[in-house]
Design a protein around this motif. Structure first.
Motif, PDB file in Angstrom:
ATOM      1  N   ALA A 119       0.827  -1.214   0.000  1.00 31.86           N
ATOM      2  CA  ALA A 119       0.000   0.000   0.000  1.00 31.86           C
ATOM      3  C   ALA A 119       0.860   1.262   0.000  1.00 31.86           C
ATOM      4  O   ALA A 119       0.444   2.295  -0.533  1.00 31.86           O
ATOM      5  N   LEU A 120       2.052   1.180   0.573  1.00 29.49           N
ATOM      6  CA  LEU A 120       2.933   2.344   0.660  1.00 29.49           C
ATOM      7  C   LEU A 120       3.986   2.392  -0.451  1.00 29.49           C
ATOM      8  O   LEU A 120       4.820   3.297  -0.468  1.00 29.49           O
ATOM      9  N   ALA A 121       3.947   1.431  -1.374  1.00 29.53           N
ATOM     10  CA  ALA A 121       4.941   1.361  -2.447  1.00 29.53           C
ATOM     11  C   ALA A 121       4.919   2.645  -3.272  1.00 29.53           C
ATOM     12  O   ALA A 121       3.863   3.216  -3.546  1.00 29.53           O
ATOM     13  N   THR A 122       6.121   3.078  -3.661  1.00 30.84           N
ATOM     14  CA  THR A 122       6.236   4.328  -4.416  1.00 30.84           C
ATOM     15  C   THR A 122       6.603   4.114  -5.885  1.00 30.84           C
ATOM     16  O   THR A 122       6.775   5.079  -6.614  1.00 30.84           O
ATOM     17  N   SER A 123       6.725   2.853  -6.288  1.00 31.34           N
ATOM     18  CA  SER A 123       7.055   2.588  -7.691  1.00 31.34           C
ATOM     19  C   SER A 123       6.418   1.270  -8.126  1.00 31.34           C
ATOM     20  O   SER A 123       6.066   0.428  -7.292  1.00 31.34           O
ATOM     21  N   ALA A 124       6.311   1.113  -9.416  1.00 30.72           N
ATOM     22  CA  ALA A 124       5.758  -0.122  -9.974  1.00 30.72           C
ATOM     23  C   ALA A 124       6.657  -1.309  -9.638  1.00 30.72           C
ATOM     24  O   ALA A 124       6.167  -2.423  -9.409  1.00 30.72           O
ATOM     25  N   GLU A 125       7.977  -1.081  -9.568  1.00 30.11           N
ATOM     26  CA  GLU A 125       8.907  -2.155  -9.244  1.00 30.11           C
ATOM     27  C   GLU A 125       8.691  -2.647  -7.818  1.00 30.11           C
ATOM     28  O   GLU A 125       8.713  -3.845  -7.554  1.00 30.11           O
ATOM     29  N   GLN A 126       8.476  -1.708  -6.898  1.00 30.27           N
ATOM     30  CA  GLN A 126       8.207  -2.095  -5.509  1.00 30.27           C
ATOM     31  C   GLN A 126       6.900  -2.878  -5.425  1.00 30.27           C
ATOM     32  O   GLN A 126       6.825  -3.888  -4.729  1.00 30.27           O
ATOM     33  N   GLU A 127       5.885  -2.402  -6.109  1.00 33.16           N
ATOM     34  CA  GLU A 127       4.600  -3.101  -6.103  1.00 33.16           C
ATOM     35  C   GLU A 127       4.766  -4.524  -6.603  1.00 33.16           C
ATOM     36  O   GLU A 127       4.244  -5.469  -5.992  1.00 33.16           O
ATOM     37  N   LYS A 128       5.479  -4.698  -7.690  1.00 30.91           N
ATOM     38  CA  LYS A 128       5.706  -6.031  -8.250  1.00 30.91           C
ATOM     39  C   LYS A 128       6.471  -6.915  -7.260  1.00 30.91           C
ATOM     40  O   LYS A 128       6.158  -8.090  -7.095  1.00 30.91           O
ATOM     41  N   HIS A 129       7.462  -6.323  -6.595  1.00 28.66           N
ATOM     42  CA  HIS A 129       8.270  -7.042  -5.611  1.00 28.66           C
ATOM     43  C   HIS A 129       7.384  -7.580  -4.480  1.00 28.66           C
ATOM     44  O   HIS A 129       7.446  -8.758  -4.143  1.00 28.66           O
ATOM     45  N   TYR A 130       6.544  -6.712  -3.913  1.00 29.34           N
ATOM     46  CA  TYR A 130       5.683  -7.131  -2.806  1.00 29.34           C
ATOM     47  C   TYR A 130       4.590  -8.096  -3.270  1.00 29.34           C
ATOM     48  O   TYR A 130       4.250  -9.036  -2.555  1.00 29.34           O
TER      49      TYR A 130
END
Length: 81
Positions: A58-69
């Motif tokens: 929910a706190l991710a700041t990039s698409a890469e972080q979202e994909k990682h989580y």
């Protein structure tokens, strides 16, 4: 190549490499989550791990972080990428 001797494509490739490298590995992220859970005095369970990962998503700041989580959450439920 530009007149100043730099190659814009190489600069973009290098920049992209370091941006991607900034993301921790899956093992590092899970280790950080486990430490957070233990420090809060709770037991490490699938539910507590998932809750922490959902918060980070929910706190991710990039698409890469979202994909990682999302990949880590998928691992909890037996799904691959």
């Amino acid at each position: 190549m530009r007149k100043d001797g730099t190659n814009p494509q190489a600069e973009n490739d290098i920049s992209r490499y370091f941006n991607d490298a900034a993301l921790p590995s899956q093992q590092e992220t899970l280790g950080q989550v486990a430490v957070e859970i233990l420090r809060s005095g709770r037991q490490i369970t699938r539910k507590t791990i998932c809750t922490k990962l959902l918060r980070r998503l929910a706190l991710a700041t990039s698409a890469e972080q979202e994909k990682h989580y999302q990949a880590l959450i998928g691992m909890l439920f037996g799904r691959g990428d």
